[in-house]
Design an enzyme around this catalytic site. Structure first.
Site, PDB file in Angstrom:
ATOM      1  N   LYS A 251     -55.855 -44.873  -9.075  1.00 46.82           N
ATOM      2  CA  LYS A 251     -56.878 -44.713  -8.032  1.00 46.82           C
ATOM      3  C   LYS A 251     -58.237 -44.375  -8.637  1.00 46.82           C
ATOM      4  O   LYS A 251     -59.265 -44.856  -8.167  1.00 46.82           O
ATOM      5  CB  LYS A 251     -56.470 -43.640  -7.021  1.00 46.82           C
ATOM      6  CG  LYS A 251     -55.312 -44.087  -6.137  1.00 46.82           C
ATOM      7  CD  LYS A 251     -55.158 -43.201  -4.920  1.00 46.82           C
ATOM      8  CE  LYS A 251     -54.070 -43.728  -4.010  1.00 46.82           C
ATOM      9  NZ  LYS A 251     -53.787 -42.872  -2.872  1.00 46.82           N
TER      10      LYS A 251
ATOM     11  N   LYS B 170     -47.304 -53.168  -4.939  1.00 47.32           N
ATOM     12  CA  LYS B 170     -46.600 -52.584  -3.785  1.00 47.32           C
ATOM     13  C   LYS B 170     -47.377 -52.832  -2.493  1.00 47.32           C
ATOM     14  O   LYS B 170     -48.619 -52.943  -2.513  1.00 47.32           O
ATOM     15  CB  LYS B 170     -46.342 -51.094  -3.997  1.00 47.32           C
ATOM     16  CG  LYS B 170     -47.498 -50.199  -3.671  1.00 47.32           C
ATOM     17  CD  LYS B 170     -47.048 -48.742  -3.449  1.00 47.32           C
ATOM     18  CE  LYS B 170     -48.280 -47.924  -3.092  1.00 47.32           C
ATOM     19  NZ  LYS B 170     -48.094 -46.568  -2.744  1.00 47.32           N
TER      20      LYS B 170
ATOM     21  N   LYS C   3     -51.151 -49.293   2.262  1.00 52.70           N
ATOM     22  CA  LYS C   3     -52.085 -49.155   3.386  1.00 52.70           C
ATOM     23  C   LYS C   3     -53.489 -49.533   2.964  1.00 52.70           C
ATOM     24  O   LYS C   3     -54.287 -49.994   3.758  1.00 52.70           O
ATOM     25  CB  LYS C   3     -52.119 -47.688   3.844  1.00 52.70           C
ATOM     26  CG  LYS C   3     -50.917 -47.243   4.610  1.00 52.70           C
ATOM     27  CD  LYS C   3     -51.145 -45.798   5.085  1.00 52.70           C
ATOM     28  CE  LYS C   3     -49.917 -44.954   4.945  1.00 52.70           C
ATOM     29  NZ  LYS C   3     -50.028 -43.824   4.033  1.00 52.70           N
TER      30      LYS C   3
HETATM   31  P1  TYM Z   1     -47.806 -42.249   1.278  1.00 56.48           P
HETATM   32  O1  TYM Z   1     -48.464 -41.874   2.550  1.00 56.48           O
HETATM   33  O2  TYM Z   1     -48.557 -43.076   0.305  1.00 56.48           O
HETATM   34  O3  TYM Z   1     -46.440 -42.982   1.572  1.00 56.48           O
HETATM   35  C1  TYM Z   1     -45.480 -42.399   2.444  1.00 56.48           C
HETATM   36  C2  TYM Z   1     -44.079 -42.752   1.982  1.00 56.48           C
HETATM   37  O4  TYM Z   1     -43.908 -44.171   1.981  1.00 56.48           O
HETATM   38  C3  TYM Z   1     -43.431 -44.589   0.697  1.00 56.48           C
HETATM   39  N1  TYM Z   1     -44.002 -45.898   0.413  1.00 56.48           N
HETATM   40  C4  TYM Z   1     -43.267 -46.966   0.118  1.00 56.48           C
HETATM   41  N2  TYM Z   1     -41.940 -47.139  -0.023  1.00 56.48           N
HETATM   42  C5  TYM Z   1     -41.487 -48.369  -0.322  1.00 56.48           C
HETATM   43  N3  TYM Z   1     -42.323 -49.431  -0.503  1.00 56.48           N
HETATM   44  C6  TYM Z   1     -43.669 -49.307  -0.383  1.00 56.48           C
HETATM   45  N4  TYM Z   1     -44.455 -50.341  -0.535  1.00 56.48           N
HETATM   46  C7  TYM Z   1     -44.191 -48.029  -0.055  1.00 56.48           C
HETATM   47  N5  TYM Z   1     -45.452 -47.557   0.142  1.00 56.48           N
HETATM   48  C8  TYM Z   1     -45.307 -46.246   0.425  1.00 56.48           C
HETATM   49  C9  TYM Z   1     -43.946 -43.532  -0.275  1.00 56.48           C
HETATM   50  O5  TYM Z   1     -43.181 -43.510  -1.451  1.00 56.48           O
HETATM   51  C10 TYM Z   1     -43.785 -42.284   0.545  1.00 56.48           C
HETATM   52  O6  TYM Z   1     -42.458 -41.823   0.498  1.00 56.48           O
HETATM   53  N6  TYM Z   1     -48.131 -38.033  -1.376  1.00 56.48           N
HETATM   54  C11 TYM Z   1     -47.365 -38.736  -0.375  1.00 56.48           C
HETATM   55  C12 TYM Z   1     -47.244 -37.973   0.906  1.00 56.48           C
HETATM   56  C13 TYM Z   1     -46.757 -36.583   0.709  1.00 56.48           C
HETATM   57  C14 TYM Z   1     -45.403 -36.187   0.516  1.00 56.48           C
HETATM   58  C15 TYM Z   1     -45.454 -34.772   0.388  1.00 56.48           C
HETATM   59  C16 TYM Z   1     -44.189 -36.872   0.443  1.00 56.48           C
HETATM   60  C17 TYM Z   1     -47.538 -35.486   0.698  1.00 56.48           C
HETATM   61  N7  TYM Z   1     -46.750 -34.384   0.497  1.00 56.48           N
HETATM   62  C18 TYM Z   1     -44.284 -34.052   0.174  1.00 56.48           C
HETATM   63  C19 TYM Z   1     -43.039 -36.138   0.231  1.00 56.48           C
HETATM   64  C20 TYM Z   1     -43.079 -34.734   0.102  1.00 56.48           C
HETATM   65  C21 TYM Z   1     -48.049 -40.066  -0.083  1.00 56.48           C
HETATM   66  O7  TYM Z   1     -49.200 -40.255  -0.353  1.00 56.48           O
HETATM   67  O8  TYM Z   1     -47.241 -40.955   0.554  1.00 56.48           O
END
Ligand code: TYM
Length: 334
Positions: A119, A200, A203
């Site tokens: 990023k 991947k 969003k």
């Molecule tokens: P975020 O918002 O980017 O994504 C949320 C969840 O979706 C999964 N994910 C995917 N899984 C499969 N294929 C994809 N293309 C894909 N894109 C996203 C991510 O692995 C995630 O599980 N930092 C985290 C949010 C967070 C969090 C936490 C998660 C903050 N605190 C504590 C678990 C525990 C994030 O940015 O996820």
């Protein structure tokens, strides 16, 4: 107070950023796993809004996205009776715990986070929060002494960091945190972009054709799948290395229908990619139509507010206790 059955002993927690409508990747990688696991685990799922502001957000849009994500969780099958659903920024102890953890996290360890490297390389004018974000994520997890953190593989490194931070803190100040395990299902590992399947599905992608968002128009979803990048071989078989597009579509099918890779390969033996894509589009559209219908029913209901109001009390108490314990161990004034 949330009642969990007495046979439920282990706990899980996960969060998703409300930065735009969630994608099929988020749904398969995180939410669907939580839905499957909510019967067997004490489940907590939150809206990671403080993570979303590590990059600039339009305040009005962010505010709407937060509520929309709560409604989407429920529409996707997260049962408010079986889960604690809350908004991260409503529990100020996450940020408090994060600061204490930051003061115990080596700079070098954070510099190695691949998501930060990715990023920050795209935009040199990034803010400090983007760098320290994984510590806030560790705080989110460690505040609740959970057993498992169900995430997609892109978040695995961050959960491992949380483990390291917890182990180091326990060693230095005495037993304080449970060490969590990352939980990744095979089929949900990583859903790839439909146009560039070596990336991947995200969003923040620039090309909307490669990304299915859960609230996209149903006909657009169908078109995106029918237009997905494949290869010139015309054989439906799982080979992520050489056939990333087809393998991604197989992965999506496996995650949604529960069929095995073998079953799908067998179903489409001798058939062309058009037929296969139509099948993928049908199963995805069926699943997402149901979610959209439930979403429209609940987005404006006051039930959402009652759920959030009830749950925030529970999580604030838990996180506050953890914060007070940390303060005491670190010698801060109580
Ligand atoms: P975020 O918002 O980017 O994504 C949320 C969840 O979706 C999964 N994910 C995917 N899984 C499969 N294929 C994809 N293309 C894909 N894109 C996203 C991510 O692995 C995630 O599980 N930092 C985290 C949010 C967070 C969090 C936490 C998660 C903050 N605190 C504590 C678990 C525990 C994030 O940015 O996820």
């Amino acid at each position: 107070m949330k009642e969990f059955s007495s046979t439920v002993t282990k706990s899980i927690l996960t969060g998703i950023q409300p930065s735009g409508v969630i994608t099929l990747g988020n749904y398969i990688g995180a939410i669907k796993q939580m839905v499957r696991m909510q019967e067997e685990f004490k489940s907590t799922i939150f809206i990671a809004d403080m993570h979303a502001i590590t990059v600039p957000q339009d305040p009005n849009v962010l505010h709407e996205n937060i509520r929309s994500l709560v409604a989407l969780y429920i529409a996707c099958g997260i049962d408010p009776e079986k889960n604690i659903i809350f908004i991260q920024s409503e529990n100020e102890y996450h940020a408090n715990i994060s600061w204490l953890l930051e003061c115990n996290t080596p700079f070098g360890e954070l510099s190695r986070m691949t998501q930060f490297k990715d990023k920050s390389s795209k935009n040199v004018n990034f803010y400090a929060g983007l760098f320290t974000y994984p510590v806030l994520m560790a705080a989110d997890i460690l505040a609740y002494d959970v057993d498992y953190v169900p995430v997609g593989i892109d978040q695995k490194q961050h959960v491992e960091l949380a483990r390291n931070i917890a182990e180091r803190f326990n060693k230095k100040f005495g037993e304080t945190f449970k060490i969590p395990d990352v939980y990744i299902t095979k089929e949900g590992t990583k859903i790839m972009d439909l146009v560039t399947p070596d990336k991947k599905m995200s969003k923040s992608s620039d090309n909307p054709k490669g990304v299915i968002r859960i609230l996209d128009d149903i006909e657009d979803i169908r078109k995106k799948i029918m237009g997905a990048t494949t290869d010139s071989e015309c054989v439906v078989c799982f080979d992520p290395e050489n056939k990333p597009g087809i393998s991604n579509l197989i992965n999506i099918c496996v995650a949604i229908t529960g069929q095995s890779i073998d079953q799908i390969e067998e179903m489409f033996q001798g058939k062309n990619y058009g037929e296969f894509k139509k099948y993928v589009a049908d199963v995805v559209v069926e699943e997402i139509s149901g979610i959209q219908k439930r979403y429209r029913e609940i987005i404006n209901s006051s039930e959402l507010d009652s759920i959030l109001d009830e749950n925030i009390k529970i999580v604030r108490d838990i996180a506050r206790n953890k914060f007070m314990m940390m303060k005491e161990k670190m010698g801060l004034y109580k």
